[in-house]
Write a protein that holds these residues in place. Structure first.
Motif, PDB file in Angstrom:
ATOM      1  N   ALA A  77      -6.616  -2.852   2.395  1.00 52.87           N
ATOM      2  CA  ALA A  77      -6.221  -1.560   2.945  1.00 52.87           C
ATOM      3  C   ALA A  77      -6.811  -1.348   4.334  1.00 52.87           C
ATOM      4  O   ALA A  77      -7.908  -1.818   4.647  1.00 52.87           O
ATOM      5  CB  ALA A  77      -6.668  -0.434   2.009  1.00 52.87           C
TER       6      ALA A  77
ATOM      7  N   HIS B 103       0.858  -1.171   0.000  1.00 53.45           N
ATOM      8  CA  HIS B 103       0.000   0.000   0.000  1.00 53.45           C
ATOM      9  C   HIS B 103       0.910   1.243   0.000  1.00 53.45           C
ATOM     10  O   HIS B 103       1.994   1.194   0.574  1.00 53.45           O
ATOM     11  CB  HIS B 103      -0.899   0.026   1.232  1.00 53.45           C
ATOM     12  N   PRO B 104       0.500   2.327  -0.593  1.00 50.54           N
ATOM     13  CA  PRO B 104      -0.807   2.595  -1.200  1.00 50.54           C
ATOM     14  C   PRO B 104      -0.865   2.439  -2.718  1.00 50.54           C
ATOM     15  O   PRO B 104      -1.911   2.656  -3.309  1.00 50.54           O
ATOM     16  CB  PRO B 104      -1.032   4.070  -0.846  1.00 50.54           C
TER      17      PRO B 104
END
Length: 311
Positions: free
Chosen positions: A254, A66-67
């Motif tokens: 996420a 991530h991201p």
């Protein structure tokens, strides 16, 4: 992974909430270090510790792609060594190995295990004494930071004797980046000793609060991963990694999607992890502030039964 899990991971590759979070964390760190002399002394470790722990949570996100899903970009976002002591590449390697391990908590198979094998001799006594001092939550918060850093550095020295080239590849970029952090602190008039005491120490302590009860030995591997159902500021601080069984099931999900996933699959996740649930960090404080969470010699290597106590 289930088909549903695979579909969950097909999200937008640019996770703007995580990018915004990174900007917020680094911006606040720059502001607090620059303005530290204007802050009340009692407020500095609160803000400083929060930012170091929050940054550690951000680093954890970047390790899981991530991201952006691009390792170089995600690594650049997470690699700034605000805590000074842990090379990002080492954290990346050990944490990915932790997730890949089928023997979580095993002191020989899980590089993030805090459990010990029962060993004889002086070094075994030192390790057991150090772990005993932080077996309660109070000990973990107060004494855990220097013990954690010291144990890590000793293990790195041992690794360096076996593989000095890899150790240098990990540490040279880290030391170079740390020199830039220290140079900024010097520009701010913030001494390294004050920074370690007011930022790094409380930051590690907060991170150790999250990890205190997230794993326990059990016969079934899936029963070794706990859930702490906290809400509010601590959930945000830990980027919902306290919902640890959910994170282990979908490590690519996420942080801002984890609570909804957990709510939707709560009963299934609790059944899968054997009901290893804590209702909040308040429960952990009530039960384990002065009492050991478990026996830190792993039961497969000379320890006692560590079956979890579920309220």
């Amino acid at each position: 992974m289930t088909n549903e899990g695979a579909l969950v991971l097909k999200q937008d590759r640019i996770e703007w909430p995580t990018i915004a979070l990174a900007i917020l964390i680094y911006g606040c760190w720059l502001a607090v270090t620059w303005c530290h002399a204007l802050l009340p002394l009692c407020l500095t470790p609160v803000l400083g510790g929060w930012l170091i722990a929050w940054h550690n949570s951000l680093q954890h996100e970047t390790i899981h792609r991530h991201p952006t899903g691009r390792r170089l970009i995600d690594g650049a976002i997470g690699a700034v060594p605000l805590s000074l002591w842990l090379p990002y590449s080492t954290y990346f390697r050990t944490h990915r190995a932790h997730h890949a391990s089928r023997a979580i908590t095993d002191p020989f198979e899980d590089p993030e295990s805090r459990y010990l094998a029962h060993t004889q001799g002086g070094w075994g006594h030192i390790l057991r004494a150090a772990e005993f001092l932080q077996s309660t939550l109070l000990g973990r918060l107060l004494l855990g930071p220097p013990i954690t850093v010291g144990r890590f550095l000793v293990s790195e020295l041992a690794r360096g004797r076996k593989d000095p080239a890899t150790l240098l590849r990990n540490w040279l970029p880290h030391l170079g980046a740390s020199a830039l952090v220290v140079a900024w602190l010097h520009l701010c008039g913030l001494g390294i000793g004050a920074y370690l005491l007011l930022f790094v120490y409380p930051g590690i302590s907060l991170s150790l609060l999250r990890s205190f009860a997230e794993h326990r030995p059990a016969e079934a591997p899936e029963h070794r991963v706990a859930i702490v159902e906290t809400r509010g500021p601590l959930g945000l601080l830990f980027l919902h990694n306290n919902l640890h069984a959910a994170h282990h099931e979908l490590p690519g999900l996420a942080w801002y999607r984890l609570p909804a996933f957990y709510r939707q699959h709560r009963m299934r996740l609790l059944e899968a992890n054997g009901g290893l649930l804590y209702r909040s960090y308040g429960e952990l404080f009530r039960r384990f502030l002065f009492r050991p969470h478990d026996h830190l010699v792993h039961p497969d290597y000379g320890g006692h039964d560590t079956s979890p106590e579920i309220a």
